[in-house]
Design a protein around this motif. Structure first.
Motif, PDB file in Angstrom:
ATOM      1  N   GLU A  42       0.828  -1.206   0.000  1.00 48.70           N
ATOM      2  CA  GLU A  42       0.000   0.000   0.000  1.00 48.70           C
ATOM      3  C   GLU A  42       0.862   1.257   0.000  1.00 48.70           C
ATOM      4  O   GLU A  42       0.576   2.238  -0.708  1.00 48.70           O
ATOM      5  N   ASP A  43       1.898   1.215   0.834  1.00 55.28           N
ATOM      6  CA  ASP A  43       2.801   2.383   0.865  1.00 55.28           C
ATOM      7  C   ASP A  43       3.431   2.610  -0.508  1.00 55.28           C
ATOM      8  O   ASP A  43       3.542   3.759  -0.993  1.00 55.28           O
ATOM      9  N   THR A  44       3.850   1.520  -1.129  1.00 52.93           N
ATOM     10  CA  THR A  44       4.468   1.645  -2.457  1.00 52.93           C
ATOM     11  C   THR A  44       3.488   2.215  -3.470  1.00 52.93           C
ATOM     12  O   THR A  44       3.815   3.124  -4.262  1.00 52.93           O
ATOM     13  N   LEU A  45       2.244   1.635  -3.432  1.00 51.43           N
ATOM     14  CA  LEU A  45       1.222   2.094  -4.369  1.00 51.43           C
ATOM     15  C   LEU A  45       0.859   3.556  -4.116  1.00 51.43           C
ATOM     16  O   LEU A  45       0.697   4.358  -5.045  1.00 51.43           O
ATOM     17  N   ARG A  46       0.725   3.912  -2.819  1.00 54.10           N
ATOM     18  CA  ARG A  46       0.397   5.287  -2.473  1.00 54.10           C
ATOM     19  C   ARG A  46       1.489   6.249  -2.943  1.00 54.10           C
ATOM     20  O   ARG A  46       1.221   7.326  -3.496  1.00 54.10           O
ATOM     21  N   ASN A  47       2.732   5.833  -2.707  1.00 56.29           N
ATOM     22  CA  ASN A  47       3.851   6.682  -3.154  1.00 56.29           C
ATOM     23  C   ASN A  47       3.864   6.846  -4.674  1.00 56.29           C
ATOM     24  O   ASN A  47       4.132   7.926  -5.209  1.00 56.29           O
ATOM     25  N   ASN A  48       3.572   5.731  -5.360  1.00 54.98           N
ATOM     26  CA  ASN A  48       3.549   5.799  -6.828  1.00 54.98           C
ATOM     27  C   ASN A  48       2.452   6.731  -7.320  1.00 54.98           C
ATOM     28  O   ASN A  48       2.643   7.510  -8.264  1.00 54.98           O
ATOM     29  N   ILE A  49       1.268   6.643  -6.667  1.00 55.34           N
ATOM     30  CA  ILE A  49       0.168   7.538  -7.065  1.00 55.34           C
ATOM     31  C   ILE A  49       0.540   8.981  -6.786  1.00 55.34           C
ATOM     32  O   ILE A  49       0.313   9.888  -7.619  1.00 55.34           O
TER      33      ILE A  49
END
Length: 397
Positions: A282-289
């Protein structure tokens, strides 16, 4: 003077059995007066059965000349009562050594006879009880040799009565159990304190083994001297078997419980790692967004001239931000019965969007949103209540 003062009865009869002389002791036994007794025949104070006993004994003394001692028979008193008497009989001779009658001592032994009868009845009753109980009863001497036992003990050991009588206790135990038996019996001998529920393993005649639970009590003679041991032996083989099976089941359950605990610990570790991995994703996805999608979305908003398109871009940005909002996670985990569309509608309601705005974002009709709102109120228990849906959703944060 001696004859008149002794408590026992003294008598003299002729060869026909007629009383020729007697003392007060004999009158006390028979209940007759001196006048009634003098010349009375001995047959008057006995029944037919005892008359035959008396005749045979006196006739034997007459033929052999050998006195008879402690010969007992039943006497009928004047009042009809019966007394047991123990009589001695000696042949009486005249000066020419010719037999002229008999003389002797008669002792009233009624109390002793009654006591003996009571004792015999008591012994018979206890013997019957001992022989009919299922448990084994035993008596051994100080060396451990069997002197008395019942059928119950024979059933346990498998030996016959003839084989068991005089057999030593060591014949039915191995060395290990022999030590246990000796120590227990020796302790009882030294202390005089009975032992209860002492168990050991018995070897039957056929070689099979049985577990017995034994009580041990020291046996004394009439002088208070230890002469052996006695007690009860109960076959507890089946009970031991059930105990062993129960212990095995308990051990098996303990092992299974330990395995389950280990599996639960491993599962908890695995779930923790999965949760950590989920949060990392989730952190990775959030950072990517945040780093990739939102910057482009911001540029599109700045360049967009169309008012409706700008509003759609703004709603898209808010929707992307709400995907990772804690509230969305709470709804998903705490209320798994909500559909994904209902969760999206709930998120937009929390953001303050009206029905039409939500419909535009989700590309559905306002009527469809009203249906979702009503479903949310029903699932949250707000039907027919004045509470607002957004207020309730905000309280769930």
């Amino acid at each position: 003077m001696l004859l008149e003062n002794i408590q026992d009865g003294y008598y003299e009869v002729d060869l026909d059995g007629n009383y020729t002389f007697f003392n007060e002791g004999l009158l006390r036994i028979t209940g007759y007066t001196r006048e009634e007794m003098l010349g009375m025949n001995n047959r008057r104070i006995v029944d037919d059965y005892n008359n035959r006993k008396v005749f045979n004994m006196f006739h034997q003394v007459y033929l052999t000349g050998v006195p008879a001692h402690a010969f007992d028979w039943e006497c009928i008193r004047k009042d009809g009562g019966r007394r047991y008497v123990e009589v001695s009989v000696t042949l009486k001779k005249d000066a020419h050594n010719r037999p002229v009658g008999f003389m002797g001592i008669a002792r009233d032994i009624t109390a002793r006879k009654l006591a003996e009868r009571t004792l015999m009845e008591s012994e018979g009753r206890y013997r019957m009880i001992i022989e009919n109980i299922q448990d084994g009863y035993y008596e051994v001497d100080l060396d451990g040799n069997y002197t008395f036992f019942n059928e119950g003990l024979l059933r346990i050991t498998g030996y016959t009565r003839e084989e068991m009588l005089g057999m030593n206790n060591r014949n039915i135990v191995d060395d290990t159990n022999n030590k246990k038996v000796f120590n227990t019996f020796h302790h009882v001998f030294l202390t005089g304190v009975p032992a209860h529920a002492f168990d050991w393993e018995c070897i039957r005649k056929d070689g099979t083994r049985r577990f017995v639970e034994v009580s041990v009590t020291l046996k004394w003679d009439i002088f208070g001297k230890p002469v052996g041991f006695m007690g009860i032996a109960r076959d507890i083989t089946e009970r031991k078997k059930y105990q062993a099976e129960l212990e095995a089941k308990e051990n098996e359950l303990r092992q299974k419980n330990k395995s389950l605990e280990d599996a639960n610990t491993a599962l908890n570790v695995l779930m923790k790692k999965v949760e950590e991995q989920r949060l990392s994703i989730e952190d990775t996805l959030r950072n990517n967004i945040n780093k990739i999608a939102l910057p482009y979305l911001q540029k599109a908003k700045e360049k967009s001239k169309d008012k409706a398109a700008a509003e759609s871009l703004r709603l898209l940005e808010e929707s992307l931000n709400s995907i990772f909002a804690p509230f969305a996670h709470d709804l998903t985990s705490n209320l798994p019965h909500l559909t994904s569309t209902e969760i999206d509608v709930a998120n937009l309601i929390v953001q303050g969007k009206r029905t039409k705005e939500i419909a535009d974002v989700l590309s559905v009709t306002p009527k469809a949103i009203e249906v979702h709102r009503n479903n949310l109120r029903r699932k949250f228990g707000l039907t027919n209540q004045k509470a607002g849906l957004r207020t309730h959703l905000l309280a769930l944060r």
